[in-house]
Scaffold this motif. Sequence first.
Motif, PDB file in Angstrom:
ATOM      1  N   ARG A   1      -0.166  10.704  -0.324  1.00 54.84           N
ATOM      2  CA  ARG A   1       0.663  12.187  -0.620  1.00 54.84           C
ATOM      3  C   ARG A   1       1.660  12.437   0.555  1.00 54.84           C
ATOM      4  N   ASN A   2       1.328  12.132   1.750  1.00 50.84           N
ATOM      5  CA  ASN A   2       2.136  12.239   2.796  1.00 50.84           C
ATOM      6  C   ASN A   2       2.855  11.130   3.379  1.00 50.84           C
ATOM      7  N   ALA A   3       3.005  10.421   2.386  1.00 48.78           N
ATOM      8  CA  ALA A   3       3.485   8.942   3.052  1.00 48.78           C
ATOM      9  C   ALA A   3       4.998   8.992   3.384  1.00 48.78           C
ATOM     10  N   ASP A   4       5.809  10.163   2.691  1.00 49.73           N
ATOM     11  CA  ASP A   4       7.266  10.160   3.187  1.00 49.73           C
ATOM     12  C   ASP A   4       7.216  10.838   4.453  1.00 49.73           C
ATOM     13  N   THR A   5       6.357  11.530   4.961  1.00 53.04           N
ATOM     14  CA  THR A   5       6.519  12.439   6.338  1.00 53.04           C
ATOM     15  C   THR A   5       5.740  11.671   7.247  1.00 53.04           C
ATOM     16  N   LEU A   6       4.820  10.581   6.791  1.00 54.40           N
ATOM     17  CA  LEU A   6       3.860   9.982   7.779  1.00 54.40           C
ATOM     18  C   LEU A   6       4.587   9.486   9.072  1.00 54.40           C
ATOM     19  N   MET A   7       5.874   9.119   9.327  1.00 56.08           N
ATOM     20  CA  MET A   7       6.600   8.495  10.370  1.00 56.08           C
ATOM     21  C   MET A   7       7.581   9.234  10.956  1.00 56.08           C
ATOM     22  N   GLU A   8       7.331  10.790  10.584  1.00 58.01           N
ATOM     23  CA  GLU A   8       8.518  11.761  10.960  1.00 58.01           C
ATOM     24  C   GLU A   8       7.985  12.055  12.489  1.00 58.01           C
ATOM     25  N   GLU A   9       9.224  12.432  13.193  1.00 61.29           N
ATOM     26  CA  GLU A   9       8.801  12.988  14.588  1.00 61.29           C
ATOM     27  C   GLU A   9       8.097  14.170  14.519  1.00 61.29           C
ATOM     28  N   PRO A  10       6.809  14.251  15.378  1.00 61.58           N
ATOM     29  CA  PRO A  10       5.865  15.390  15.169  1.00 61.58           C
ATOM     30  C   PRO A  10       6.763  16.806  15.649  1.00 61.58           C
ATOM     31  N   SER A  11       6.361  17.686  14.874  1.00 63.35           N
ATOM     32  CA  SER A  11       7.115  18.942  15.337  1.00 63.35           C
ATOM     33  C   SER A  11       5.709  19.983  15.565  1.00 63.35           C
ATOM     34  N   GLY A  12       6.237  21.075  16.511  1.00 64.36           N
ATOM     35  CA  GLY A  12       4.793  22.001  16.915  1.00 64.36           C
ATOM     36  C   GLY A  12       4.533  21.581  18.295  1.00 64.36           C
ATOM     37  N   VAL A  13       4.193  22.583  19.037  1.00 64.10           N
ATOM     38  CA  VAL A  13       3.265  22.583  20.165  1.00 64.10           C
ATOM     39  C   VAL A  13       2.071  23.004  20.181  1.00 64.10           C
ATOM     40  N   TYR A  14       1.309  22.361  20.744  1.00 61.09           N
ATOM     41  CA  TYR A  14      -0.160  22.843  21.154  1.00 61.09           C
ATOM     42  C   TYR A  14      -0.351  23.300  22.575  1.00 61.09           C
ATOM     43  N   ASN A  15      -0.508  24.497  22.768  1.00 60.25           N
ATOM     44  CA  ASN A  15      -0.402  25.182  24.251  1.00 60.25           C
ATOM     45  C   ASN A  15      -1.864  25.351  24.777  1.00 60.25           C
ATOM     46  N   GLY A  16      -2.803  24.520  24.302  1.00 60.64           N
ATOM     47  CA  GLY A  16      -4.076  24.560  24.685  1.00 60.64           C
ATOM     48  C   GLY A  16      -4.194  23.300  25.582  1.00 60.64           C
ATOM     49  N   PRO A  17      -5.405  23.386  26.239  1.00 64.43           N
ATOM     50  CA  PRO A  17      -5.636  22.012  27.093  1.00 64.43           C
ATOM     51  C   PRO A  17      -5.866  20.858  26.382  1.00 64.43           C
ATOM     52  N   ALA A  18      -5.178  19.888  26.772  1.00 69.39           N
ATOM     53  CA  ALA A  18      -5.410  18.543  26.107  1.00 69.39           C
ATOM     54  C   ALA A  18      -5.571  17.567  27.263  1.00 69.39           C
ATOM     55  N   CYS A  19      -6.336  16.541  27.063  1.00 73.67           N
ATOM     56  CA  CYS A  19      -6.639  15.483  27.892  1.00 73.67           C
ATOM     57  C   CYS A  19      -6.304  14.086  27.507  1.00 73.67           C
ATOM     58  N   PHE A  20      -5.162  13.247  28.129  1.00 74.66           N
ATOM     59  CA  PHE A  20      -5.099  11.933  27.618  1.00 74.66           C
ATOM     60  C   PHE A  20      -5.342  11.106  28.512  1.00 74.66           C
ATOM     61  N   ILE A  21      -6.704  10.516  28.184  1.00 73.71           N
ATOM     62  CA  ILE A  21      -7.310   9.364  29.163  1.00 73.71           C
ATOM     63  C   ILE A  21      -6.891   7.842  28.634  1.00 73.71           C
ATOM     64  N   TYR A  22      -6.318   7.145  29.505  1.00 75.70           N
ATOM     65  CA  TYR A  22      -6.003   5.866  29.237  1.00 75.70           C
ATOM     66  C   TYR A  22      -6.141   4.662  30.346  1.00 75.70           C
ATOM     67  N   GLY A  23      -6.135   3.750  29.777  1.00 78.61           N
ATOM     68  CA  GLY A  23      -6.483   2.392  30.780  1.00 78.61           C
ATOM     69  C   GLY A  23      -5.336   2.032  31.322  1.00 78.61           C
ATOM     70  N   ALA A  24      -5.385   1.890  32.576  1.00 77.38           N
ATOM     71  CA  ALA A  24      -4.235   1.122  33.573  1.00 77.38           C
ATOM     72  C   ALA A  24      -3.621  -0.239  32.764  1.00 77.38           C
ATOM     73  N   LEU A  25      -4.655  -1.010  32.280  1.00 75.17           N
ATOM     74  CA  LEU A  25      -4.349  -2.469  31.839  1.00 75.17           C
ATOM     75  C   LEU A  25      -3.920  -2.364  30.202  1.00 75.17           C
ATOM     76  N   SER A  26      -3.657  -1.119  29.597  1.00 78.46           N
ATOM     77  CA  SER A  26      -3.674  -0.973  28.324  1.00 78.46           C
ATOM     78  C   SER A  26      -2.134  -1.329  27.750  1.00 78.46           C
ATOM     79  N   SER A  27      -1.845  -1.878  26.863  1.00 73.74           N
ATOM     80  CA  SER A  27      -0.491  -2.526  26.309  1.00 73.74           C
ATOM     81  C   SER A  27       0.187  -1.029  25.924  1.00 73.74           C
TER      82      SER A  27
END
Length: 83
Positions: A5-31
């Motif tokens: 049901r959301n297929a039309d909007t699935l690839m749209e640019e995200p909107s809105g802002v989350y002002n709470g804490p967020a953590c992005f953990i990523y590998g240095a060797l990741s593609s």
Amino acid sequence: MKAMRNADTLMEEPSGVYNGPACFIYGALSSYSVGAEKEHITQFFPKAEFIEIDDAAHDVHIDQPLHFTKAVIKFISQNENLS
């Protein structure tokens, strides 16, 4: 097929802002270039914290489970009173 049901909007640019804490953990060797996308990510997560784990690819929790777990525990501990 609820997701379709959301297929039309699935690839749209995200909107809105989350002002709470967020953590992005990523590998240095990741593609996936999380580190290179910090500026874009912080548009939507202004309080984002980025943690790069050495000697890990995309599956950080598998490649470096101890470092991943320590990073998660540290982040939660620092932000536990913000919820």
